[in-house]
Design a protein around this motif. Structure first.
Motif, PDB file in Angstrom:
ATOM      1  N   ALA A 244       0.925  -1.118  -0.055  1.00  0.00           N
ATOM      2  CA  ALA A 244      -0.115   0.002   0.050  1.00  0.00           C
ATOM      3  C   ALA A 244       0.829   1.181   0.004  1.00  0.00           C
ATOM      4  N   ALA A 245       1.975   1.281   0.587  1.00  0.00           N
ATOM      5  CA  ALA A 245       2.875   2.219   0.640  1.00  0.00           C
ATOM      6  C   ALA A 245       3.569   2.697  -0.752  1.00  0.00           C
ATOM      7  N   ARG A 246       3.814   1.727  -1.234  1.00  0.00           N
ATOM      8  CA  ARG A 246       4.405   1.615  -2.756  1.00  0.00           C
ATOM      9  C   ARG A 246       3.115   2.301  -3.880  1.00  0.00           C
ATOM     10  N   ALA A 247       1.962   1.804  -3.683  1.00  0.00           N
ATOM     11  CA  ALA A 247       0.999   2.301  -4.293  1.00  0.00           C
ATOM     12  C   ALA A 247       0.678   3.515  -3.964  1.00  0.00           C
ATOM     13  N   ALA A 248       1.028   4.078  -2.865  1.00  0.00           N
ATOM     14  CA  ALA A 248       0.622   5.720  -2.926  1.00  0.00           C
ATOM     15  C   ALA A 248       1.949   6.573  -3.153  1.00  0.00           C
ATOM     16  N   LEU A 249       3.170   6.091  -3.140  1.00  0.00           N
ATOM     17  CA  LEU A 249       4.171   6.858  -3.457  1.00  0.00           C
ATOM     18  C   LEU A 249       4.918   6.529  -4.628  1.00  0.00           C
ATOM     19  N   LEU A 250       4.660   5.382  -5.216  1.00  0.00           N
ATOM     20  CA  LEU A 250       5.295   5.052  -6.615  1.00  0.00           C
ATOM     21  C   LEU A 250       4.313   5.440  -7.725  1.00  0.00           C
ATOM     22  N   PRO A 251       4.956   5.770  -8.963  1.00  0.00           N
ATOM     23  CA  PRO A 251       4.150   5.829 -10.226  1.00  0.00           C
ATOM     24  C   PRO A 251       3.404   4.609 -10.501  1.00  0.00           C
ATOM     25  N   ASP A 252       2.321   4.676 -11.335  1.00  0.00           N
ATOM     26  CA  ASP A 252       1.500   3.670 -11.684  1.00  0.00           C
ATOM     27  C   ASP A 252       2.043   2.549 -12.476  1.00  0.00           C
ATOM     28  N   SER A 253       3.243   2.816 -13.079  1.00  0.00           N
ATOM     29  CA  SER A 253       4.228   1.980 -13.880  1.00  0.00           C
ATOM     30  C   SER A 253       4.761   1.003 -13.055  1.00  0.00           C
ATOM     31  N   ALA A 254       4.755   1.229 -11.862  1.00  0.00           N
ATOM     32  CA  ALA A 254       5.742   0.564 -10.857  1.00  0.00           C
ATOM     33  C   ALA A 254       5.016  -0.877 -10.539  1.00  0.00           C
ATOM     34  N   VAL A 255       3.666  -0.803 -10.743  1.00  0.00           N
ATOM     35  CA  VAL A 255       2.852  -2.056 -10.598  1.00  0.00           C
ATOM     36  C   VAL A 255       3.367  -3.140 -11.182  1.00  0.00           C
TER      37      VAL A 255
END
Length: 290
Positions: free
Chosen positions: A223-234
């Protein structure tokens, strides 16, 4: 026969006492130089790698290595300084007789637990805010104007704290000595290594991915990565999805289970405390100091 009013009133009193206790402890920590330094000095260790890696690009992502590490630093802050911080406090206060004194107070255990959660959560949220603002200041690929960052952190940090802090209280009730805190530290680092904190969990064997998904640290980091990283990081995540609803479900289950179990474990630990137990601990401490 008790009425709903008489049943609810003691719990309401415990909550109010706990909130007041936690507020006082948080104020004391925030206004005492030694306490403030001891709780925030580790921020230097968290922010140092962000600063040194701020100009290094992460291949194929269009962002810096430091930007990718920022949510990991925040997750580690909640897990280690939140959960383990509470564990250490409970061990220390069992040693000094705090739990023994609380046994004689009405609503002593529930209000104590609520106060500790409020105090530690407040410290962790202050630290996470500092990490976020300083990270934004030094990282060009993280923008303070992105409302998605603040909306994401606004729900994941409180829910992550509610999922992890009761676990810290349970561990603090079970571990007898501060010297045994390593029994928790080593498994925590092992769990962090398979939870996508240091590198994508999607690169691990499937059975290790399933192990990580059982524990709240993986979902907090996701969830922290979802908040702080760009959508491409998924693309680097398991199933190439941020899985928000699964995150809410798993963290919510850990929070409910922990909040129900922690008071019972804490009461059991308090029942084991006695004057003779305290005297034995003092005698052992004197022997070690000689």
């Amino acid at each position: 026969m008790s009425t709903p009013t008489t049943t609810v009133r003691p719990m309401g009193n415990a909550v109010r006492q706990g909130l007041r206790r936690g507020g006082r402890e948080l104020h004391q920590t925030a206004t005492t130089r030694q306490d403030l330094i001891s709780n925030l000095v580790w921020l230097v260790g968290l922010l140092a790698p962000l600063y040194t890696l701020r100009d290094n690009d992460l291949a194929g992502t269009g962002m810096s290595v430091a930007g990718f590490l920022l949510p990991s630093m925040m997750s580690m802050c909640v897990a280690f300084n939140g959960m383990l911080g509470l564990t250490q406090q409970l061990i220390a206060e069992r040693q000094d007789g705090t739990l023994l004194r609380l046994k004689a107070l009405p609503h002593g255990m529930p209000s104590y637990l609520i106060g500790k959660i409020v105090n530690v959560a407040g410290i962790v949220l202050i630290a996470c805010a500092a990490v976020t603002f300083l990270g934004i200041a030094m990282l060009p690929d993280v923008s303070a104007g992105d409302t998605g960052i603040w909306l994401g952190l606004a729900w994941v940090l409180p829910l992550g704290l509610l999922a992890l802090l009761p676990v810290g209280a349970i561990l603090g009730s079970l571990i007898d000595s501060p010297r045994n805190i390593g029994l928790v530290m080593v498994p925590m680092f092992a769990l962090a290594s398979v939870s996508g904190i240091f590198y994508p969990a999607s690169q691990l064997p499937v059975w290790l991915q399933h192990v990580a998904e059982v524990f709240p640290l993986y979902w907090l980091g996701l969830a922290a990565r979802a908040a702080l990283l760009p959508d491409s990081a998924v693309a680097a995540e398991i199933g190439e999805s941020w899985r928000h609803w699964e995150t809410v479900g798993v963290l919510g289950l850990w929070a409910v289970a922990g909040l129900l179990l922690a008071p019972a474990v804490l009461r059991r630990a308090a029942r084991r405390e006695s004057g003779s137990t305290m005297a034995g601990r003092r005698e052992e401490a004197l022997k070690r100091s000689v």
